[in-house]
Design an enzyme around this catalytic site. Structure first.
Site, PDB file in Angstrom:
ATOM      1  N   CYS A  63       0.902  -1.199  -0.105  1.00 56.47           N
ATOM      2  CA  CYS A  63       0.047  -0.076  -0.037  1.00 56.47           C
ATOM      3  C   CYS A  63       0.764   1.164  -0.026  1.00 56.47           C
ATOM      4  O   CYS A  63       0.213   2.473  -0.578  1.00 56.47           O
ATOM      5  CB  CYS A  63      -1.023   0.092   1.155  1.00 56.47           C
ATOM      6  SG  CYS A  63      -2.047  -1.463   1.208  1.00 56.47           S
TER       7      CYS A  63
ATOM      8  N   HIS B 111      -3.847   7.059   2.990  1.00 61.46           N
ATOM      9  CA  HIS B 111      -4.027   5.695   2.197  1.00 61.46           C
ATOM     10  C   HIS B 111      -5.370   5.194   2.862  1.00 61.46           C
ATOM     11  O   HIS B 111      -5.884   5.396   3.840  1.00 61.46           O
ATOM     12  CB  HIS B 111      -3.000   4.568   2.784  1.00 61.46           C
ATOM     13  CG  HIS B 111      -3.319   3.116   2.536  1.00 61.46           C
ATOM     14  ND1 HIS B 111      -3.849   2.939   1.076  1.00 61.46           N
ATOM     15  CD2 HIS B 111      -3.406   2.078   3.014  1.00 61.46           C
ATOM     16  CE1 HIS B 111      -4.229   1.513   0.987  1.00 61.46           C
ATOM     17  NE2 HIS B 111      -3.747   0.975   2.233  1.00 61.46           N
TER      18      HIS B 111
ATOM     19  N   ASN C 122     -10.098  -0.537  -0.323  1.00 58.35           N
ATOM     20  CA  ASN C 122      -8.608  -0.558  -0.422  1.00 58.35           C
ATOM     21  C   ASN C 122      -8.168  -0.794  -1.648  1.00 58.35           C
ATOM     22  O   ASN C 122      -8.224  -2.189  -1.878  1.00 58.35           O
ATOM     23  CB  ASN C 122      -8.255  -1.312   0.979  1.00 58.35           C
ATOM     24  CG  ASN C 122      -6.713  -1.157   1.121  1.00 58.35           C
ATOM     25  OD1 ASN C 122      -6.029  -0.821   0.236  1.00 58.35           O
ATOM     26  ND2 ASN C 122      -6.284  -1.473   2.189  1.00 58.35           N
TER      27      ASN C 122
HETATM   28  N1  ACO Z   1     -18.757  -9.063   8.376  1.00 58.69           N
HETATM   29  C1  ACO Z   1     -19.207  -9.241   9.479  1.00 58.69           C
HETATM   30  N2  ACO Z   1     -18.442  -9.405  10.551  1.00 58.69           N
HETATM   31  C2  ACO Z   1     -17.223  -9.482  10.495  1.00 58.69           C
HETATM   32  C3  ACO Z   1     -16.925  -9.341   9.248  1.00 58.69           C
HETATM   33  C4  ACO Z   1     -17.384  -9.008   8.216  1.00 58.69           C
HETATM   34  N3  ACO Z   1     -17.093  -8.681   6.862  1.00 58.69           N
HETATM   35  N4  ACO Z   1     -15.137  -9.292   9.410  1.00 58.69           N
HETATM   36  C5  ACO Z   1     -15.143  -9.561  10.732  1.00 58.69           C
HETATM   37  N5  ACO Z   1     -16.298  -9.815  11.317  1.00 58.69           N
HETATM   38  C6  ACO Z   1     -16.409 -10.014  12.641  1.00 58.69           C
HETATM   39  C7  ACO Z   1     -15.301 -10.897  13.310  1.00 58.69           C
HETATM   40  O1  ACO Z   1     -15.366 -12.336  13.009  1.00 58.69           O
HETATM   41  C8  ACO Z   1     -15.329 -10.666  14.626  1.00 58.69           C
HETATM   42  O2  ACO Z   1     -16.335 -11.468  15.233  1.00 58.69           O
HETATM   43  P1  ACO Z   1     -16.264 -11.932  16.767  1.00 58.69           P
HETATM   44  O3  ACO Z   1     -16.210 -10.719  17.762  1.00 58.69           O
HETATM   45  O4  ACO Z   1     -17.668 -12.656  16.913  1.00 58.69           O
HETATM   46  O5  ACO Z   1     -14.994 -12.886  16.528  1.00 58.69           O
HETATM   47  C9  ACO Z   1     -15.976  -9.201  14.783  1.00 58.69           C
HETATM   48  O6  ACO Z   1     -16.446  -8.685  13.363  1.00 58.69           O
HETATM   49  C10 ACO Z   1     -15.115  -7.936  14.852  1.00 58.69           C
HETATM   50  O7  ACO Z   1     -13.440  -8.407  14.330  1.00 58.69           O
HETATM   51  P2  ACO Z   1     -12.395  -7.580  14.363  1.00 58.69           P
HETATM   52  O8  ACO Z   1     -11.351  -7.905  13.312  1.00 58.69           O
HETATM   53  O9  ACO Z   1     -12.232  -7.182  15.615  1.00 58.69           O
HETATM   54  O10 ACO Z   1     -12.936  -6.286  13.740  1.00 58.69           O
HETATM   55  P3  ACO Z   1     -12.385  -4.807  13.411  1.00 58.69           P
HETATM   56  O11 ACO Z   1     -13.243  -3.769  14.066  1.00 58.69           O
HETATM   57  O12 ACO Z   1     -10.944  -4.676  13.827  1.00 58.69           O
HETATM   58  O13 ACO Z   1     -12.410  -4.214  12.058  1.00 58.69           O
HETATM   59  C11 ACO Z   1     -10.950  -4.680  10.067  1.00 58.69           C
HETATM   60  C12 ACO Z   1     -11.684  -5.368  10.984  1.00 58.69           C
HETATM   61  C13 ACO Z   1     -11.767  -3.892   9.405  1.00 58.69           C
HETATM   62  C14 ACO Z   1     -10.089  -5.428   9.108  1.00 58.69           C
HETATM   63  C15 ACO Z   1     -10.076  -3.362  10.863  1.00 58.69           C
HETATM   64  O14 ACO Z   1      -9.206  -4.258  11.750  1.00 58.69           O
HETATM   65  C16 ACO Z   1      -8.952  -2.850   9.849  1.00 58.69           C
HETATM   66  O15 ACO Z   1      -9.418  -1.973   9.200  1.00 58.69           O
HETATM   67  N6  ACO Z   1      -7.813  -3.103   9.820  1.00 58.69           N
HETATM   68  C17 ACO Z   1      -6.550  -2.634   9.185  1.00 58.69           C
HETATM   69  C18 ACO Z   1      -6.523  -3.078   7.722  1.00 58.69           C
HETATM   70  C19 ACO Z   1      -5.609  -2.391   7.058  1.00 58.69           C
HETATM   71  O16 ACO Z   1      -5.330  -1.032   7.176  1.00 58.69           O
HETATM   72  N7  ACO Z   1      -4.903  -2.940   6.078  1.00 58.69           N
HETATM   73  C20 ACO Z   1      -3.935  -2.186   5.258  1.00 58.69           C
HETATM   74  C21 ACO Z   1      -3.072  -2.935   4.786  1.00 58.69           C
HETATM   75  S1  ACO Z   1      -3.458  -3.946   3.317  1.00 58.69           S
HETATM   76  C22 ACO Z   1      -1.969  -4.221   2.374  1.00 58.69           C
HETATM   77  O17 ACO Z   1      -1.075  -3.762   2.497  1.00 58.69           O
HETATM   78  C23 ACO Z   1      -2.359  -5.140   1.139  1.00 58.69           C
END
Ligand code: ACO
Length: 320
Positions: A110, A244, A274
């Site tokens: 990214c 980003h 993203n």
């Molecule tokens: N739909 C519904 N529920 C979901 C989904 C979905 N698509 N995805 C995850 N959940 C659930 C999980 O299973 C979890 O359930 P549980 O509590 O029963 O276990 C709950 O939602 C919370 O999951 P978390 O992973 O804690 O959710 P979070 O609020 O952290 O959001 C996310 C996840 C969006 C991925 C976030 O952590 C994020 O944005 N991280 C950064 C990603 C990023 O910046 N990437 C950049 C680099 S990419 C690259 O370089 C190629």
């Protein structure tokens, strides 16, 4: 001597995948995706190849810059997965454009667009080039596990390009890396060597979302502050921030920790998701085509991603 941005372009696939359609593929909902990430839709390759998208973005940037393929002295393509393992995506694009200059890829995920700008700045500083084409474009739909709701809802395909010429627009730039294969990676597919002893890993993008989130928030705030300081500016001097586009909550957290008004942060995540290395380049091209920038504007870019890498820079817009 650094560079000036002469023209920009972008390319995204035609097909738009909405949150509602995704909800028919994995257990998720428009409500979860919108509130947890800010994403409403993303563009996904069906007909288009990554080469076609790169060429489209490049041609738009060259046309906007008034620069022909024969005038290019260098092509840098920032992508984490080109059309082939070899030749590089930049060489494939060079052939399609009819350019004759050196061409190579860089892989900084990214942060790729900012890494590519830094590499280009080095070529300008050494007097080796007068016109450089930078393309930052990924099609992560190729490597996403479409059964994994933790990742497949986040990404989209596409990217952008910029033609750089001699100038003094780059006020500061910094790239970092913190090698890590635990929180974010995509293994190659099967190793076909009959001699190789190690088992193959699944060739899908793996991400520990919450860990990357923490890294992202810290990197975003730190990167923006350092880029501004290294440019000899203050936060109040900043006219635009191009962050980003990984998660709207990461952007809003950065807004809350900086003294830069919220409306100066460019947000494109709802439309594209993203797009990895493509994200800052798309936001730049869209902002330019919408006429957002005026001469003298200070624009901060900041990105983070797999590596783990980060990149940040300040560019002073020098076109009317
Ligand atoms: N739909 C519904 N529920 C979901 C989904 C979905 N698509 N995805 C995850 N959940 C659930 C999980 O299973 C979890 O359930 P549980 O509590 O029963 O276990 C709950 O939602 C919370 O999951 P978390 O992973 O804690 O959710 P979070 O609020 O952290 O959001 C996310 C996840 C969006 C991925 C976030 O952590 C994020 O944005 N991280 C950064 C990603 C990023 O910046 N990437 C950049 C680099 S990419 C690259 O370089 C190629």
């Amino acid at each position: 001597m650094s560079f000036s941005i002469l023209g920009t372009g972008k390319a995204v696939p035609e097909y738009v995948l909405t949150n509602d359609e995704l909800s028919t593929m994995v257990e998720t909902s428009d409500e979860w995706i919108s509130t947890r990430t800010g994403i409403k839709k993303r563009h996904i390759c069906k007909e288009e190849t990554i080469t076609e998208l790169c060429v489209q973005a490049a041609e738009e940037a060259m046309s906007n810059a008034g620069v022909t393929a024969k005038e290019l002295d260098l092509i840098i393509c920032a992508t984490l997965r080109g059309e082939y393992i070899t030749p590089s995506q930049a060489c494939v694009v060079q052939k399609e454009l009819g350019a004759t200059c050196p061409a190579f890829d860089i892989n900084a995920a990214c942060s790729g667009f900012i890494y590519a700008l830094d590499v280009a700045a080095g070529f300008f500083a050494r007097g080796r080039v007068k016109k450089v084409l930078v393309i930052a474009l990924d099609n992560l739909s190729n490597i996403v596990d479409w059964k994994d709701r933790n990742t497949c809802v986040l990404f989209g395909d596409g990217g952008g390009a910029a033609v750089l010429g001699e100038g003094d627009s780059l006020l500061s730039i910094e790239i970092t890396a913190k090698g890590d294969t635990d929180v974010l990676k995509c293994p190659h597919g099967e190793n076909t060597s009959p001699f190789y002893k190690h088992p193959s890993e699944h060739p899908y993008l793996y991400m520990n979302g919450p860990e990357v989130y923490k890294f992202a928030v810290v990197s975003m705030v730190k990167g923006i502050k350092r880029a501004i300081k290294n440019a000899g500016l203050k936060e109040e001097d900043i006219d635009w921030v191009i962050p980003h586009q990984a998660n709207i909550r990461i952007i809003e957290t950065a807004v809350s920790k900086l003294k830069i008004p919220s409306e100066r942060f460019i947000r494109t995540i709802a439309e594209y998701g993203n797009t990895s290395g493509g994200s800052c380049a798309i936001a730049l091209a869209d902002s330019v085509s919408q006429g957002k920038f005026k001469k003298g504007d200070n624009i901060v870019f900041c990105a983070f991603g797999s590596g783990l890498t980060t990149g940040s820079c300040v560019i002073r817009w020098d076109k009317d």
